[in-house]
Design a protein around this motif. Structure first.
Motif, short mmCIF file in Angstrom:
data_model
loop_
_atom_site.label_atom_id
_atom_site.label_comp_id
_atom_site.label_asym_id
_atom_site.label_seq_id
_atom_site.Cartn_x
_atom_site.Cartn_y
_atom_site.Cartn_z
N VAL A 187 -59.55 38.86 87.91
CA VAL A 187 -58.52 39.23 88.89
C VAL A 187 -58.71 38.41 90.15
O VAL A 187 -59.82 37.95 90.46
CB VAL A 187 -58.56 40.74 89.22
N GLU A 188 -57.64 38.20 90.85
CA GLU A 188 -57.68 37.52 92.14
C GLU A 188 -57.14 38.48 93.19
O GLU A 188 -56.01 38.93 93.10
CB GLU A 188 -56.87 36.23 92.10
N GLY A 189 -57.99 38.79 94.18
CA GLY A 189 -57.59 39.75 95.19
C GLY A 189 -57.50 41.15 94.62
O GLY A 189 -58.31 41.57 93.79
N GLN A 190 -56.50 41.89 95.05
CA GLN A 190 -56.33 43.28 94.62
C GLN A 190 -55.87 43.35 93.16
O GLN A 190 -54.90 42.68 92.78
CB GLN A 190 -55.29 43.97 95.52
N PRO A 191 -56.55 44.12 92.32
CA PRO A 191 -56.10 44.27 90.93
C PRO A 191 -54.69 44.86 90.86
O PRO A 191 -54.30 45.69 91.69
CB PRO A 191 -57.12 45.23 90.32
N ASP A 192 -53.91 44.42 89.86
CA ASP A 192 -52.57 44.94 89.72
C ASP A 192 -52.59 46.31 89.04
O ASP A 192 -53.64 46.81 88.62
CB ASP A 192 -51.67 43.96 88.96
N LEU A 193 -51.41 46.91 88.93
CA LEU A 193 -51.32 48.28 88.41
C LEU A 193 -51.83 48.38 86.98
O LEU A 193 -52.53 49.33 86.63
CB LEU A 193 -49.86 48.76 88.49
N ALA A 194 -51.49 47.40 86.14
CA ALA A 194 -51.92 47.46 84.74
C ALA A 194 -53.44 47.42 84.64
O ALA A 194 -54.03 48.13 83.81
CB ALA A 194 -51.31 46.29 83.96
N THR A 195 -54.09 46.62 85.47
CA THR A 195 -55.55 46.56 85.45
C THR A 195 -56.13 47.89 85.92
O THR A 195 -57.10 48.40 85.34
CB THR A 195 -56.05 45.42 86.34
N CYS A 196 -55.57 48.44 86.98
CA CYS A 196 -56.05 49.73 87.48
C CYS A 196 -55.95 50.81 86.42
O CYS A 196 -56.86 51.63 86.25
CB CYS A 196 -55.26 50.14 88.74
N GLU A 197 -54.85 50.81 85.68
CA GLU A 197 -54.67 51.82 84.64
C GLU A 197 -55.65 51.62 83.49
O GLU A 197 -56.02 52.57 82.81
CB GLU A 197 -53.23 51.78 84.13
N ALA A 198 -56.09 50.36 83.28
CA ALA A 198 -57.01 50.07 82.17
C ALA A 198 -58.46 50.38 82.52
O ALA A 198 -59.31 50.48 81.63
CB ALA A 198 -56.89 48.60 81.77
N GLY B 224 -61.42 42.13 100.82
CA GLY B 224 -62.08 40.86 101.11
C GLY B 224 -62.32 40.01 99.87
O GLY B 224 -63.05 39.01 99.93
N ALA B 225 -61.70 40.39 98.75
CA ALA B 225 -62.01 39.75 97.47
C ALA B 225 -61.19 38.50 97.24
O ALA B 225 -60.04 38.38 97.70
CB ALA B 225 -61.77 40.73 96.33
N GLY B 226 -61.80 37.57 96.51
CA GLY B 226 -61.09 36.42 95.97
C GLY B 226 -61.01 36.56 94.47
O GLY B 226 -60.31 37.42 93.95
N LEU B 227 -61.78 35.75 93.77
CA LEU B 227 -61.86 35.82 92.32
C LEU B 227 -62.96 36.79 91.91
O LEU B 227 -64.10 36.67 92.39
CB LEU B 227 -62.13 34.43 91.75
N THR B 228 -62.63 37.74 91.03
CA THR B 228 -63.59 38.75 90.58
C THR B 228 -63.48 38.94 89.08
O THR B 228 -62.37 38.90 88.53
CB THR B 228 -63.32 40.11 91.28
N LEU B 229 -64.60 39.17 88.43
CA LEU B 229 -64.62 39.57 87.03
C LEU B 229 -64.91 41.06 86.96
O LEU B 229 -65.81 41.55 87.63
CB LEU B 229 -65.69 38.79 86.25
N LEU B 230 -64.13 41.76 86.16
CA LEU B 230 -64.31 43.19 85.94
C LEU B 230 -64.64 43.42 84.47
O LEU B 230 -64.04 42.79 83.60
CB LEU B 230 -63.04 43.96 86.28
#
Length: 258
Positions: A196-207, A248-254
């Motif tokens: 993800v880049e920055g704030q995760p989108d809704l689909a990622t949050c739901e997953a 404060g996020a850029g590129l993140t792996l979840l």
């Protein structure tokens, strides 16, 4: 930090190897909330052994199955990863090639560039070449069977390796680049991994309902409650994605367990 014969005495920022140490892996020990998933950084200056891991189904005698994936962070121009065979091969061919050292020629060496992603089902014969920095996400298992190790004085496990090795080419559906794969890198049988880049989108949050690990590669992330914060080179565990602040996020792996 884990010393390896193929590791580096000079690590990329923000890491630093202790004097006289060749560091090949940096582990984030699985927390009690998420014991199934292990996250590592890997840094190579030489080839890793040609190896294979069992699945849960064919693990025996207290072994643990191991599926894994690699996200390439940095690579020299000639960096490659050996994954699968050039053609279908029999166990007898694998055994003979492992004994005489020609197994490298049977394997397919895939060029590796930053942003490449490779998923390795258990049973995939593989090796990592020099000049690479990777993030590895895997089942929490260290079960490894070496078929060939370039003459290094380490134990080989040929008989056991042959019983779990798939003598087939690597399925191209298991590799990709971030630009073509979107945010979901793998949603597999044992773990999920998202970029993800920055704030995760809704689909990622739901997953991501339940415990997860967040690995910032750029910027930083923080817990919404308390003082916990992670920057590049660190890993943050949370009970849910909603507990994390990505301002404060850029590129993140979840990642989380399946």
């Amino acid at each position: 930090m884990v010393e390896k014969v193929w590791g580096r005495d000079c690590l990329p920022a923000p890491f630093s190897a202790p004097p006289g140490k060749r560091i090949g892996e940096i582990w984030f020990e699985p927390p009690p909330e998420l014991p199934e998933v292990l996250v590592k950084y890997l840094f190579t200056s030489e080839k890793l052994s040609v190896q294979v891991h069992p699945s849960d189904a064919n693990a025996i005698d207290g072994e643990a199955g191991k599926e894994e994936c690699w996200f390439v962070l940095d690579a020299t121009d000639d960096a490659c990863l050996a994954i699968g065979f050039e053609r279908e091969v029999s166990p007898a061919e694998i055994a003979a090639a492992a004994r005489d050292g020609t197994i490298e020629q049977l394997l397919t060496w895939h060029p590796a560039k930053p942003g490449d992603f490779f998923y390795l089902p258990a049973g995939t014969v593989h090796a990592i070449g020099p000049g690479l920095s990777l993030v590895e996400v895997q089942q929490n298992s260290d079960t490894t069977f070496r078929l060939y190790d370039y003459g290094r004085p380490r134990e080989l496990h040929l008989d056991r390796a042959l019983t779990v090795s798939d003598g087939v080419p690597y399925d191209p559906r298991h590799r990709g680049r971030v630009a073509s794969r979107g945010q979901v890198l793998i949603d597999g049988r044992h773990f999920r991994l998202d970029r993800v880049e920055g704030q995760p989108d809704l689909a990622t949050c739901e997953a991501y309902v339940g415990a997860l690990l967040a690995l910032p590669l750029e910027g930083d992330i923080a817990a919404r409650q308390g003082s916990a914060r992670a920057k590049p080179g660190e890993c943050l565990c949370a009970s849910s994605l909603e507990d994390l602040d990505f301002s404060g996020a850029g590129l993140t792996l979840l990642t989380r367990a399946a």
